[in-house]
Design a protein around this motif. Structure first.
Motif, mmCIF file in Angstrom:
data_model
loop_
_atom_site.group_PDB
_atom_site.id
_atom_site.type_symbol
_atom_site.label_atom_id
_atom_site.label_comp_id
_atom_site.label_asym_id
_atom_site.label_seq_id
_atom_site.Cartn_x
_atom_site.Cartn_y
_atom_site.Cartn_z
ATOM 1 N N GLY A 13 0.822 -1.214 0.000
ATOM 2 C CA GLY A 13 0.000 0.000 0.000
ATOM 3 C C GLY A 13 0.854 1.260 0.000
ATOM 4 N N PHE A 14 0.174 2.364 0.143
ATOM 5 C CA PHE A 14 0.818 3.678 0.097
ATOM 6 C C PHE A 14 1.900 3.795 1.194
ATOM 7 N N ILE A 15 1.511 3.761 2.452
ATOM 8 C CA ILE A 15 2.498 3.943 3.531
ATOM 9 C C ILE A 15 3.380 2.695 3.644
ATOM 10 N N TYR A 33 2.647 -9.072 3.416
ATOM 11 C CA TYR A 33 1.385 -9.830 3.371
ATOM 12 C C TYR A 33 0.309 -8.840 2.952
ATOM 13 N N ASP A 34 -0.275 -9.043 1.776
ATOM 14 C CA ASP A 34 -1.206 -8.041 1.236
ATOM 15 C C ASP A 34 -2.168 -8.722 0.279
ATOM 16 N N ASN A 35 -3.424 -8.322 0.317
ATOM 17 C CA ASN A 35 -4.385 -8.905 -0.630
ATOM 18 C C ASN A 35 -4.519 -8.073 -1.905
ATOM 19 N N SER A 37 -5.838 -5.303 -2.460
ATOM 20 C CA SER A 37 -7.143 -4.656 -2.697
ATOM 21 C C SER A 37 -6.950 -3.170 -3.026
ATOM 22 N N SER A 38 -6.138 -2.462 -2.252
ATOM 23 C CA SER A 38 -5.789 -1.095 -2.656
ATOM 24 C C SER A 38 -4.280 -0.964 -2.873
ATOM 25 N N GLY A 39 -3.514 -1.961 -2.478
ATOM 26 C CA GLY A 39 -2.066 -1.944 -2.702
ATOM 27 C C GLY A 39 -1.752 -2.330 -4.143
ATOM 28 N N HIS A 76 1.876 -3.827 11.293
ATOM 29 C CA HIS A 76 0.507 -4.081 10.836
ATOM 30 C C HIS A 76 -0.111 -2.801 10.277
ATOM 31 N N LEU A 77 -0.140 -2.729 8.946
ATOM 32 C CA LEU A 77 -0.666 -1.529 8.286
ATOM 33 C C LEU A 77 -1.911 -1.799 7.452
ATOM 34 N N ALA A 78 -2.207 -3.065 7.165
ATOM 35 C CA ALA A 78 -3.342 -3.336 6.269
ATOM 36 C C ALA A 78 -4.654 -2.971 6.959
ATOM 37 N N ARG A 95 -14.699 -5.764 10.022
ATOM 38 C CA ARG A 95 -13.990 -6.938 9.472
ATOM 39 C C ARG A 95 -12.533 -6.610 9.133
ATOM 40 N N GLN A 96 -12.349 -5.510 8.355
ATOM 41 C CA GLN A 96 -11.005 -5.202 7.831
ATOM 42 C C GLN A 96 -10.123 -4.499 8.863
ATOM 43 N N GLY A 97 -10.751 -4.015 9.948
ATOM 44 C CA GLY A 97 -9.984 -3.369 11.011
ATOM 45 C C GLY A 97 -9.928 -4.250 12.243
ATOM 46 N N LEU A 145 -16.742 4.918 12.159
ATOM 47 C CA LEU A 145 -16.643 3.467 12.330
ATOM 48 C C LEU A 145 -15.187 3.024 12.158
ATOM 49 N N TYR A 146 -14.497 3.720 11.269
ATOM 50 C CA TYR A 146 -13.065 3.480 11.077
ATOM 51 C C TYR A 146 -12.309 3.769 12.384
ATOM 52 N N GLY A 147 -12.655 4.899 13.031
ATOM 53 C CA GLY A 147 -12.006 5.266 14.297
ATOM 54 C C GLY A 147 -12.261 4.211 15.368
ATOM 55 N N ASN A 175 -2.782 12.892 9.090
ATOM 56 C CA ASN A 175 -3.033 12.546 7.683
ATOM 57 C C ASN A 175 -1.684 12.399 7.001
ATOM 58 N N ILE A 176 -1.467 11.239 6.417
ATOM 59 C CA ILE A 176 -0.168 10.979 5.803
ATOM 60 C C ILE A 176 -0.294 11.222 4.293
ATOM 61 N N VAL A 177 0.640 11.987 3.758
ATOM 62 C CA VAL A 177 0.571 12.364 2.335
ATOM 63 C C VAL A 177 1.932 12.159 1.684
HETATM 64 P P1 NAD Z 1 -3.489 1.721 1.633
HETATM 65 O O1 NAD Z 1 -4.878 1.392 1.237
HETATM 66 O O2 NAD Z 1 -2.578 2.260 0.588
HETATM 67 O O3 NAD Z 1 -2.808 0.469 2.311
HETATM 68 C C1 NAD Z 1 -3.512 -0.585 2.893
HETATM 69 C C2 NAD Z 1 -2.923 -1.870 2.348
HETATM 70 O O4 NAD Z 1 -3.547 -2.971 3.005
HETATM 71 C C3 NAD Z 1 -3.160 -2.060 0.859
HETATM 72 O O5 NAD Z 1 -1.958 -2.500 0.265
HETATM 73 C C4 NAD Z 1 -4.245 -3.132 0.789
HETATM 74 O O6 NAD Z 1 -4.155 -3.903 -0.402
HETATM 75 C C5 NAD Z 1 -3.943 -3.930 2.041
HETATM 76 N N1 NAD Z 1 -5.121 -4.612 2.606
HETATM 77 C C6 NAD Z 1 -6.317 -4.060 2.915
HETATM 78 N N2 NAD Z 1 -7.137 -4.989 3.442
HETATM 79 C C7 NAD Z 1 -6.429 -6.152 3.499
HETATM 80 C C8 NAD Z 1 -6.728 -7.456 3.956
HETATM 81 N N3 NAD Z 1 -7.928 -7.770 4.444
HETATM 82 N N4 NAD Z 1 -5.765 -8.397 3.866
HETATM 83 C C9 NAD Z 1 -4.539 -8.104 3.353
HETATM 84 N N5 NAD Z 1 -4.213 -6.885 2.906
HETATM 85 C C10 NAD Z 1 -5.144 -5.914 2.975
HETATM 86 O O7 NAD Z 1 -3.618 2.744 2.856
HETATM 87 P P2 NAD Z 1 -2.493 3.582 3.620
HETATM 88 O O8 NAD Z 1 -2.889 5.009 3.538
HETATM 89 O O9 NAD Z 1 -1.125 3.171 3.210
HETATM 90 O O10 NAD Z 1 -2.778 3.122 5.118
HETATM 91 C C11 NAD Z 1 -1.953 2.205 5.809
HETATM 92 C C12 NAD Z 1 -2.415 2.136 7.245
HETATM 93 O O11 NAD Z 1 -2.270 3.407 7.872
HETATM 94 C C13 NAD Z 1 -3.889 1.765 7.395
HETATM 95 O O12 NAD Z 1 -4.025 0.948 8.535
HETATM 96 C C14 NAD Z 1 -4.558 3.079 7.638
HETATM 97 O O13 NAD Z 1 -5.756 2.945 8.365
HETATM 98 C C15 NAD Z 1 -3.500 3.798 8.463
HETATM 99 N N6 NAD Z 1 -3.614 5.243 8.430
HETATM 100 C C16 NAD Z 1 -3.435 5.916 7.267
HETATM 101 C C17 NAD Z 1 -3.539 7.297 7.258
HETATM 102 C C18 NAD Z 1 -3.318 8.093 5.992
HETATM 103 O O14 NAD Z 1 -3.412 9.311 6.045
HETATM 104 N N7 NAD Z 1 -3.016 7.484 4.861
HETATM 105 C C19 NAD Z 1 -3.833 7.987 8.440
HETATM 106 C C20 NAD Z 1 -4.029 7.266 9.609
HETATM 107 C C21 NAD Z 1 -3.893 5.886 9.601
#
Ligand code: NAD
Length: 315
Positions: A13-15, A33-35, A37-39, A76-78, A95-97, A145-147, A175-177
């Motif tokens: 994913g992004f971060i 480990y990534d599915n 979905s957005s990565g 753990h970032l997913a 589910r996803q959180g 709900l995310y929070g 907010n990460i950019v």
């Molecule tokens: P992102 O969507 O780019 O990354 C999430 C990654 O998790 C993706 O690669 C996606 O494919 C993978 N993923 C999602 N559900 C999955 C599952 N069920 N099984 C396996 N892989 C799965 O988002 P991001 O912005 O990089 O966020 C990373 C983390 O940081 C997240 O937990 C997010 O909640 C948290 N976060 C992000 C921000 C922000 O500003 N971007 C702020 C606060 C917290």
């Protein structure tokens, strides 16, 4: 820190992909480990054979447990990254959180992995009455709900610390950019301008004000804190210490786009959507006390990101 074998959930994913870059540059071994979905695999291509990618879902406990073999540390970032989705679909974050984080700590217990860093969020503070908000602010009453899923995730980690002897690092992100962004306000604005170069619609009145942190700063801060802080529970806000308004972000995007006569239009109201926190400012004294200094403040992070995303997305 000795060389670690790390498992990064959401590492495509992004971060996560920036964290992978930084861990590899420090000589650590990385399994992702990534599915997907957005990565995106393309965020990792530049590492060739130096990484191991397990395409799997966190809801598959057996596969996740197998992926923990020989791992020293889980990052753990997913998660579902779309906070707004909770206004329409009410079980995604559960589910996803929450369930996904339960699976992560349970897979760690089953395979004997003891260390975990977790991507939590400033949204655990809800509409905090103290600003800048420090890590020991209470009560923690998230309004999305995310929070709720992030706060539940933190509680799962600390309960596994207390019951099964884990050690955890909880990161409450601003907010990460930055480069490779695939969602969020800057990404949305650039896409809106691409679709209509004369008009930019902003959700809310534009006065929403939040802390922003550049993604490479975020990844480096995580590693710096894991390397230097050794309590059983380590909890840190990660941000840049100031804020930027959505109105200012819209202006910067228009400036950097080079487009002329763009009308910025506000939908009105004090927040972008139900569950959006209109003002968030993190206290970062604890981060700074570790000796880490972010390279960008909020506005500089925004401008840097706008430039990078215009290069990536095109306008
Ligand atoms: P992102 O969507 O780019 O990354 C999430 C990654 O998790 C993706 O690669 C996606 O494919 C993978 N993923 C999602 N559900 C999955 C599952 N069920 N099984 C396996 N892989 C799965 O988002 P991001 O912005 O990089 O966020 C990373 C983390 O940081 C997240 O937990 C997010 O909640 C948290 N976060 C992000 C921000 C922000 O500003 N971007 C702020 C606060 C917290």
């Amino acid at each position: 820190m000795n060389k670690m074998r790390s498992l990064i959930t959401g590492g495509a994913g992004f971060i996560g992909s920036h964290l992978v870059d930084k861990l590899l540059s420090k000589g650590h071994q990385v399994r992702i480990y990534d599915n997907l979905s957005s990565g995106k695999e393309e965020f990792l291509h530049h590492h060739g054979e130096n990484i191991e990618l397990v395409v799997g879902d966190l809801l598959d406990l057996e596969r996740l447990t197998a992926a923990m073999q020989d791992i020293d540390m889980v990052w753990h970032l997913a998660a579902n990254p779309d906070i707004r989705l909770g206004t329409r679909v009410t079980d995604t974050d559960l589910r996803q959180g929450t369930v996904a984080t339960y699976n992560v700590v349970e897979a760690m217990r089953l395979s004997g992995v003891k260390n975990i860093a977790f991507a939590s969020s400033s949204v655990v503070y809800g509409e905090a009455k103290v600003m800048p908000t420090p890590e020991d602010y209470a009560p923690l009453f998230p309004i999305s709900l995310y929070g709720a899923s992030k706060l539940a995730g933190e509680a799962l980690l600390t309960s596994w610390v207390g019951t099964f002897g884990l050690k955890c690092w909880i990161f409450r992100f601003a907010n990460i950019v930055g480069a490779r962004g695939t969602h969020g306000v800057i990404f949305d604005f650039i896409h809106k301008l691409k679709a209509d170069p004369k008009r930019l619609e902003v959700l809310g009145n534009g006065r929403q004000e939040k802390s922003y942190m550049e993604v490479e700063d975020c990844a480096m801060a995580m590693i710096h804190i894991v390397e230097g802080q050794d309590e059983d529970i380590n909890c840190f806000n990660l941000g840049s210490g100031d804020t930027c308004s959505v109105r200012r972000i819209a202006e910067i995007v228009v400036e950097e786009s080079g487009l002329q006569n763009v009308s910025i239009e506000y939908t009105g109201g004090d927040r972008g959507w139900a569950g959006d926190v209109p003002k968030a400012m993190l206290a970062v004294d604890r981060l700074l006390a570790t000796g880490f200094n972010p390279s960008f403040d909020s506005e500089a992070s925004i401008r840097h990101t706008v430039r990078r995303l215009i290069e990536e997305i095109g306008l």
